[in-house]
Design a protein around this motif. Structure first.
Motif, short mmCIF file in Angstrom:
data_model
loop_
_atom_site.label_atom_id
_atom_site.label_comp_id
_atom_site.label_asym_id
_atom_site.label_seq_id
_atom_site.Cartn_x
_atom_site.Cartn_y
_atom_site.Cartn_z
N ARG A 50 0.80 -1.22 0.00
CA ARG A 50 0.00 0.00 0.00
C ARG A 50 0.83 1.27 0.00
O ARG A 50 0.27 2.37 0.07
N GLU A 51 2.16 1.13 -0.06
CA GLU A 51 3.02 2.32 -0.07
C GLU A 51 4.23 2.09 -0.96
O GLU A 51 4.76 0.98 -1.02
N VAL A 52 4.65 3.16 -1.64
CA VAL A 52 5.94 3.19 -2.32
C VAL A 52 6.72 4.33 -1.69
O VAL A 52 6.15 5.36 -1.31
N ILE A 53 8.03 4.13 -1.55
CA ILE A 53 8.85 5.02 -0.74
C ILE A 53 10.08 5.45 -1.52
O ILE A 53 10.74 4.63 -2.15
N ARG A 54 10.39 6.74 -1.43
CA ARG A 54 11.63 7.26 -1.99
C ARG A 54 12.49 7.80 -0.85
O ARG A 54 12.11 8.77 -0.19
N GLY A 59 18.62 11.81 4.95
CA GLY A 59 17.69 11.31 5.96
C GLY A 59 16.26 11.70 5.65
O GLY A 59 15.99 12.79 5.17
N GLY A 60 15.38 10.80 5.89
CA GLY A 60 13.96 11.01 5.62
C GLY A 60 13.54 10.19 4.42
O GLY A 60 14.34 9.52 3.77
N ARG A 61 12.25 10.26 4.14
CA ARG A 61 11.72 9.55 2.98
C ARG A 61 10.40 10.17 2.57
O ARG A 61 9.70 10.77 3.39
N HIS A 96 16.58 10.38 11.06
CA HIS A 96 16.93 9.41 10.04
C HIS A 96 15.67 8.69 9.61
O HIS A 96 14.73 8.54 10.39
N PRO A 97 15.62 8.21 8.37
CA PRO A 97 14.40 7.58 7.90
C PRO A 97 14.14 6.26 8.59
O PRO A 97 15.09 5.55 8.96
N PRO A 98 12.87 5.93 8.78
CA PRO A 98 12.55 4.60 9.27
C PRO A 98 13.10 3.57 8.27
O PRO A 98 13.21 3.86 7.09
N PRO A 99 13.49 2.39 8.73
CA PRO A 99 14.06 1.42 7.81
C PRO A 99 13.06 0.99 6.76
O PRO A 99 11.87 0.87 7.01
#
Length: 137
Positions: A50-54, A59-61, A96-99
């Motif tokens: 349900r998600e696509v991530i860049r 840090g971050g997304r 920092h972005p979540p893994p």
């Protein structure tokens, strides 16, 4: 040219979501985003993604939410996908972005020591807008 900065990501989310939230796409287009550095979130109950991530440099997304979500391994199986939200996330424990599944967590970026703030540089912002506009039909 300076970076686009948002304390809670609202300005960036508004810019990225304009023109795509509420529009539809098909699952095959989602899978093509892999070539441009996007990562599919893990499959949830029922095997839907349900998600696509860049990931954002430093840090971050950027997360794009989809409804109803594509089936892992069968992009055409769930029909049209509606973009329901675009959001910017950071890890509250240090900026920092979540893994992301299958990817090592990013370290601190140069010049970004502000916990809870995501800095999106102009190139990343432009590339993300391009990707999102190509995604929707």
């Amino acid at each position: 040219m300076g970076g686009v900065v948002a304390g809670v990501g609202e300005e960036i989310e508004a810019g990225l979501g304009a023109g795509v939230v509420g529009r539809t796409t098909d699952g095959r287009r989602l899978f093509l985003l892999d070539r441009r550095g996007w990562v599919r979130a893990g499959a949830e109950d029922g095997g839907r993604i349900r998600e696509v991530i860049r990931p954002v440099p430093g840090g971050g997304r950027i997360v794009v939410e989809l409804d109803p979500g594509v089936f892992a391994g069968w992009p055409d199986g769930a029909g049209k996908q509606t973009v329901t939200a675009v959001r910017v996330e950071t890890d509250p424990a240090g900026g920092h972005p979540p893994p992301v599944a299958g990817q090592a967590p990013a370290g601190p970026g140069p010049g970004d020591s502000r916990a809870g703030t995501v800095v999106v540089d102009p190139v990343t912002f432009s590339e993300t807008v391009r990707d999102l506009l190509e995604l929707v039909t």
